[in-house]
Design an enzyme around this catalytic site. Structure first.
Site: not given
Length: 300
Positions: A103-106
């Site tokens: 879960d990095i939401k880049r």
């Protein structure tokens, strides 16, 4: 990777992903005291706590859930020691056969997006290839449009990995932007149509794309609407449990065969030991019981 995820969910009859989002406050007192004694009041101590905490949970859930989802921000907070804990957690989870959603939401464009895509594409140095992050899926932000998405789609196709694009998030204030109506259509519906379109570039063999969507469990009606807009898009569903979403709320998120989603619970599972004195500091046993209760609630 989408076919592998679907098959694993079918085999376990459990569309659950456990969010490995530890905090210092969540640590059992004995573990916390042990690591502080060895490493002092340092980021390294916290990183070591997180790894041991996560391993105990993984050991107790790996045979009943298909996937885990570590949230990188919880680890980045502690700098390099935290990132080492993130990577060690991912490696251990994969050793235990779990699918890993980073879960990095880049979200960015051009060469920066391509660099972020290395999370699933890997990195090459003078002909030598490295899979440094070892994530199977990652989350990304669509705000910059296809320029910010295409490098990730290419990585999905090159490496048989997957992405989940934010469409309708579970937080209450998501409506400030996502629910704005333009030409009789909300922004989240417009994004959903784009995600379904983009997903055609990376279809699996079981009817779903490697290009998935994040759709919050706290939006029952919107979730059902989005399933109709995105029939080939697999959903990552946050907001279950601690944020208020229930199994009954999610009926419309699944397709007619009971597929199409993986539902996340973080605090509700990994901090379950705090809810009852019967567990003491037995983090893993409590997490397992909570995961089994969630499986039953989802009524797969």
């Amino acid at each position: 990777m989408i076919d592998s995820l679907l098959q694993k969910i079918d085999a376990m009859k459990n569309p659950t992903v456990v969010g490995l989002d530890p905090t210092l406050e969540m640590m059992p007192p004995a573990l916390k005291a042990q690591m502080l004694e060895i490493f002092g009041k340092t980021p390294q101590a916290v990183g070591k706590m997180f790894v041991e905490f996560n391993k105990e949970i993984i050991d107790c859930i790996a045979d009943i859930v298909p996937a885990v989802k570590p949230q990188i921000a919880m680890y980045e907070k502690y700098g390099l020691a935290g990132l080492e804990a993130y990577l060690e957690t991912i490696e251990y989870a994969r050793e235990k056969g779990l699918i890993v959603i980073g879960d990095i939401k880049r979200g960015d464009i051009s060469s920066t997006a391509a660099a972020y895509a290395s999370h699933i594409q890997g990195t090459e140095i003078e002909g030598e290839k490295f899979d440094l992050w070892k994530e199977d899926w990652i989350t990304i932000n669509p705000y910059l449009g296809i320029d910010g998405i295409q490098p990730f789609i290419d990585a999905c196709n090159n490496r048989d990995r997957g992405i989940f694009i934010l469409v309708k998030t579970s937080n209450p204030s998501s409506s400030q932007i996502q629910d704005i109506v333009i030409d009789n259509k909300t922004i989240y519906e417009t994004v959903a149509e784009l995600v379904e379109e983009w997903g055609m570039q990376s279809m699996g063999h079981m009817g779903y794309s490697r290009i998935g969507a994040v759709v919050g469990a706290t939006h029952k009606e919107q979730g059902a609407r989005l399933r109709s807009i995105m029939p080939h898009t697999f959903f990552l569903v946050p907001g279950y449990g601690a944020q208020g979403g229930t199994g009954a709320d999610l009926k419309g998120f699944f397709d007619k065969e009971g597929r199409g989603c993986i539902v996340n619970s973080s605090r509700g599972i990994i901090a379950a030991y705090k809810k009852s004195d019967k567990y003491g500091e037995n983090v893993g046993e409590a997490a397992r019981d909570a995961a089994l209760a969630m499986k039953a609630d989802l009524q797969y």
